[in-house]
Design a protein around this motif. Structure first.
Motif, PDB file in Angstrom:
ATOM      1  N   UNK A 222       0.824  -1.204   0.000  1.00 36.94           N
ATOM      2  CA  UNK A 222       0.000   0.000   0.000  1.00 36.94           C
ATOM      3  C   UNK A 222       0.862   1.260   0.000  1.00 36.94           C
ATOM      4  N   UNK A 223       0.217   2.384  -0.326  1.00 37.97           N
ATOM      5  CA  UNK A 223       0.976   3.644  -0.336  1.00 37.97           C
ATOM      6  C   UNK A 223       0.589   4.526   0.848  1.00 37.97           C
ATOM      7  N   UNK A 224      -0.562   4.260   1.448  1.00 31.39           N
ATOM      8  CA  UNK A 224      -1.005   5.135   2.522  1.00 31.39           C
ATOM      9  C   UNK A 224      -1.983   4.419   3.458  1.00 31.39           C
ATOM     10  N   UNK A 225      -1.814   4.651   4.760  1.00 31.63           N
ATOM     11  CA  UNK A 225      -2.804   4.131   5.713  1.00 31.63           C
ATOM     12  C   UNK A 225      -3.839   5.219   5.949  1.00 31.63           C
ATOM     13  N   UNK A 226      -5.074   4.953   5.600  1.00 31.56           N
ATOM     14  CA  UNK A 226      -6.139   5.952   5.728  1.00 31.56           C
ATOM     15  C   UNK A 226      -6.659   5.985   7.167  1.00 31.56           C
ATOM     16  N   UNK A 227      -6.836   4.788   7.733  1.00 33.07           N
ATOM     17  CA  UNK A 227      -7.366   4.715   9.100  1.00 33.07           C
ATOM     18  C   UNK A 227      -6.874   3.421   9.743  1.00 33.07           C
ATOM     19  N   UNK A 228      -6.495   3.533  11.005  1.00 34.69           N
ATOM     20  CA  UNK A 228      -6.107   2.304  11.695  1.00 34.69           C
ATOM     21  C   UNK A 228      -6.578   2.344  13.145  1.00 34.69           C
ATOM     22  N   UNK A 229      -7.475   1.426  13.494  1.00 33.49           N
ATOM     23  CA  UNK A 229      -7.876   1.242  14.890  1.00 33.49           C
ATOM     24  C   UNK A 229      -7.658  -0.232  15.205  1.00 33.49           C
ATOM     25  N   UNK A 230      -7.958  -0.654  16.430  1.00 34.83           N
ATOM     26  CA  UNK A 230      -7.718  -2.052  16.759  1.00 34.83           C
ATOM     27  C   UNK A 230      -8.676  -2.996  16.040  1.00 34.83           C
ATOM     28  N   UNK A 231      -9.795  -2.409  15.505  1.00 39.51           N
ATOM     29  CA  UNK A 231     -10.722  -3.300  14.826  1.00 39.51           C
ATOM     30  C   UNK A 231     -10.946  -2.963  13.349  1.00 39.51           C
ATOM     31  N   UNK A 232     -10.192  -2.003  12.841  1.00 40.54           N
ATOM     32  CA  UNK A 232     -10.409  -1.636  11.441  1.00 40.54           C
ATOM     33  C   UNK A 232      -9.130  -1.055  10.846  1.00 40.54           C
ATOM     34  N   UNK A 233      -8.793  -1.507   9.666  1.00 42.15           N
ATOM     35  CA  UNK A 233      -7.636  -0.955   8.957  1.00 42.15           C
ATOM     36  C   UNK A 233      -8.065  -0.606   7.541  1.00 42.15           C
ATOM     37  N   UNK A 234      -7.826   0.679   7.180  1.00 44.25           N
ATOM     38  CA  UNK A 234      -8.196   1.103   5.827  1.00 44.25           C
ATOM     39  C   UNK A 234      -6.935   1.594   5.124  1.00 44.25           C
ATOM     40  N   UNK A 235      -6.663   1.013   3.957  1.00 47.10           N
ATOM     41  CA  UNK A 235      -5.432   1.338   3.233  1.00 47.10           C
ATOM     42  C   UNK A 235      -5.764   1.847   1.840  1.00 47.10           C
ATOM     43  N   UNK A 236      -4.823   2.608   1.309  1.00 47.28           N
ATOM     44  CA  UNK A 236      -4.941   3.049  -0.083  1.00 47.28           C
ATOM     45  C   UNK A 236      -3.790   2.409  -0.842  1.00 47.28           C
ATOM     46  N   UNK A 237      -4.122   1.723  -1.934  1.00 47.43           N
ATOM     47  CA  UNK A 237      -3.071   1.041  -2.686  1.00 47.43           C
ATOM     48  C   UNK A 237      -3.064   1.520  -4.139  1.00 47.43           C
TER      49      UNK A 237
ATOM     50  N   UNK B  46      -6.975   2.316  -5.035  1.00 47.81           N
ATOM     51  CA  UNK B  46      -8.016   1.403  -4.550  1.00 47.81           C
ATOM     52  C   UNK B  46      -7.943   1.349  -3.030  1.00 47.81           C
ATOM     53  N   UNK B  47      -9.082   1.437  -2.367  1.00 48.85           N
ATOM     54  CA  UNK B  47      -9.038   1.315  -0.900  1.00 48.85           C
ATOM     55  C   UNK B  47      -9.363  -0.127  -0.500  1.00 48.85           C
ATOM     56  N   UNK B  48      -8.601  -0.583   0.478  1.00 48.55           N
ATOM     57  CA  UNK B  48      -8.808  -1.927   1.019  1.00 48.55           C
ATOM     58  C   UNK B  48      -9.083  -1.778   2.514  1.00 48.55           C
ATOM     59  N   UNK B  49     -10.218  -2.313   2.968  1.00 51.90           N
ATOM     60  CA  UNK B  49     -10.583  -2.177   4.381  1.00 51.90           C
ATOM     61  C   UNK B  49     -10.687  -3.560   5.019  1.00 51.90           C
ATOM     62  N   UNK B  50      -9.925  -3.737   6.078  1.00 49.28           N
ATOM     63  CA  UNK B  50      -9.990  -5.017   6.802  1.00 49.28           C
ATOM     64  C   UNK B  50     -10.657  -4.742   8.138  1.00 49.28           C
TER      65      UNK B  50
END
Lengths: 154, 381
Positions: A33-48, A101-105
């Protein structure tokens, strides 16, 4: 000297490969990925930078030997859901391509399970209530028609 | 030929017998199989099912018996053949539903359609058990297939389990049919616990007569609504309603007779022995099947309680009260649950015949369990 360079390259390759393998969020592999959009203990959103199809291909490959993983093709995203009992619950890969593209786990959560169960239980009530309504209406129609026919016969 | 060669020869022959491949686990399975046969023969608990199931458990747990494996040419052996084409292909549950439909009179349900809601309320255990099963470390699909046991509907349990967690087919089917057989033992204490003396004596209004037109229309309306709302269970409910339509129209008596008689008997034999044969010692004697058996009982109890609670809630809004003893019949073991409502009710008022009233929620339970199964299939497919 040449041998040393090759050796260093091999060591670096092994080092970075192992790092890449180790990088995960709640057990779900993280896409380059190129950027972390959001990171909490229950959610990770990345931009790739990868396209949606490449991102899906990345996860299909990562999960190829895993059981109980379901892929849903939605209008705006591909939704990968765990039906097993892993720590992560879903990986959502957006189809919008603005800026990447955003990827959310997301983390597996009891809220989801309880919510889903409650809705399904209510769903059973709805199915049977609709059937109830259908029966009431059809009975009313039949009784009316039969009453009319009997009335005409008299 | 010297003495050693003779010894080897004899040893070789003995190795092909079961005696030399014996394991202590098999004895436990024989015990379980014989217990089922005993319950069927001596106690007459669902003998049509428990007898072939018990025999299936018994016979398949002898070493080297060529029954549940594949030959070297990948040809299924006898019971594997029934299992593969009957259960894995989900044919037997649907054919059984055809026969059930041909035997069912929906009159009590049509006359008192609000009892449909009791059938929905009795699915409570299915969803509660799901949570417990997930907590115990099962996957979501496994949890759904275990949860449906509480509905006490054998064919639906098999149908859903085959869809979601085929590895649990044996224990799930066995638990479902065992608890169906044990309805008269499990339900009455729960019914007494959850109702007052006064409630048990409630007399319900005489059911109206249902015309033939209504009975013919019912399967068509039901199958249309279910196919629209929970299409995943249309194979089951479609066959159920086809059987009922055949019966109610009265124009295909030969087909109806076959569906409710010979055909039903044939598939019951194959179902029973196939389900029993899935209980091989190495698969059954582990924590999961035993856990399923334990949880199934709780599930069944919650479903019974769910039906009774639903009646109590409905009584808050109804002028003509419903006897909560018929709530337990929302569990879909037909007609066993309705009979239990009747016998329990008669203990408190000898002239209060609840059987026909209880048939309504009992049939609603069949539809409710199928709807719950459809919800789960839709969730994972």
């Amino acid at each position: 000297m040449k041998n040393h360079i090759i050796l260093i390259q091999v060591i670096l390759l092994i080092f970075f490969t192992s790092l890449a393998e180790a990088e995960d969020f709640l057990g779900a592999p993280i896409i380059p990925y190129k950027e972390t959009v959001q990171k909490t203990y229950k959610r990770l959103k990345l931009l790739t930078n990868l396209s949606h199809d490449d991102a899906v291909a990345f996860y299909r490959d990562a999960f190829k030997d895993e059981m109980d993983i379901k892929y849903r093709d939605w209008k705006n995203a591909t939704y990968i859901e765990d039906d097993g009992n892993r720590e992560w619950h879903s990986v959502t890969i957006s189809k919008e391509t603005k800026g990447g593209t955003t990827v959310t786990i997301t983390k597996d959560s009891w809220t989801w399970i309880f919510g889903m169960l409650t809705f399904r239980f209510l769903g059973v009530f709805i199915v049977l209530s609709v059937l109830f309504m259908g029966m009431k209406i059809s009975t009313a129609i039949i009784l009316k028609v039969v009453g009319k026919i009997n009335g005409e016969n008299v | 030929m010297n003495i050693n060669e003779i010894k080897d020869l004899i040893l070789g022959i003995l190795q092909t017998t079961g005696v030399f491949n014996f394991e202590w686990k098999l004895v436990i399975m024989w015990g379980i199989g014989l217990l089922f046969i005993y319950l069927a023969v001596a106690k007459e608990y669902e003998p049509l099912l428990l007898l072939p199931i018990g025999f299936g458990i018994f016979i398949v747990n002898f070493p080297l018996v060529p029954l549940m494996d594949f030959s070297e040419d990948h040809v299924p052996q006898l019971i594997q053949f029934f299992y593969h084409y009957g259960l894995e292909w989900e044919i037997i549950p649907c054919v059984i539903f055809l026969g059930l439909g041909a035997m069912t009179d929906f009159g009590p349900l049509i006359a008192n359609p609000k009892t449909l809601l009791i059938g929905a309320g009795a699915q409570l255990g299915v969803f509660v058990t799901f949570t417990g099963t997930v907590l115990a470390g099962f996957t979501l699909k496994e949890a759904a297939s275990v949860g449906i046991i509480g509905g006490a509907d054998g064919p639906t349990t098999i149908y859903l389990t085959q869809h979601l967690a085929p590895q649990l087919l044996g224990p799930n089917a066995l638990a479902a049919y065992s608890y169906m057989a044990m309805v008269p033992l499990i339900q009455p204490p729960i019914m007494r616990l959850m109702t007052t003396q006064k409630e048990r004596r409630i007399r319900m209004k005489q059911l109206r007569n249902v015309s033939k037109r209504e009975k013919i229309l019912f399967p068509l309306i039901s199958v249309s609504i279910i196919a629209l709302l929970v299409p995943a269970v249309t194979p089951l409910m479609g066959m159920f309603m086809l059987g009922n339509l055949m019966k109610e129209t009265g124009v295909v008596e030969r087909l109806t007779d076959t569906a409710q008689g010979a055909l039903m008997n044939i598939v019951t034999i194959f179902l029973g022995i196939s389900v029993g044969a899935t209980m091989q010692a190495d698969k059954f004697l582990s924590y999961k099947p035993l856990f399923i058996f334990g949880l199934g009982l709780i599930d069944f109890a919650i479903c019974t309680a769910g039906g009774i609670v639903t009646v109590k809630v409905m009584n808050l809004f109804l002028k003509e009260k419903i006897n909560p003893l018929i709530g337990s019949a929302g569990v879909s073991a037909v007609p066993m649950c309705a009979r239990v409502s009747q016998s329990t009710g008669m203990k408190y008022d000898k002239s209060n015949y609840l059987l026909m009233y209880a048939m309504g929620p009992n049939l609603a339970g069949v539809i409710g369990t199928a709807a719950a199964a459809g919800m789960f299939i839709a969730m994972f497919n």
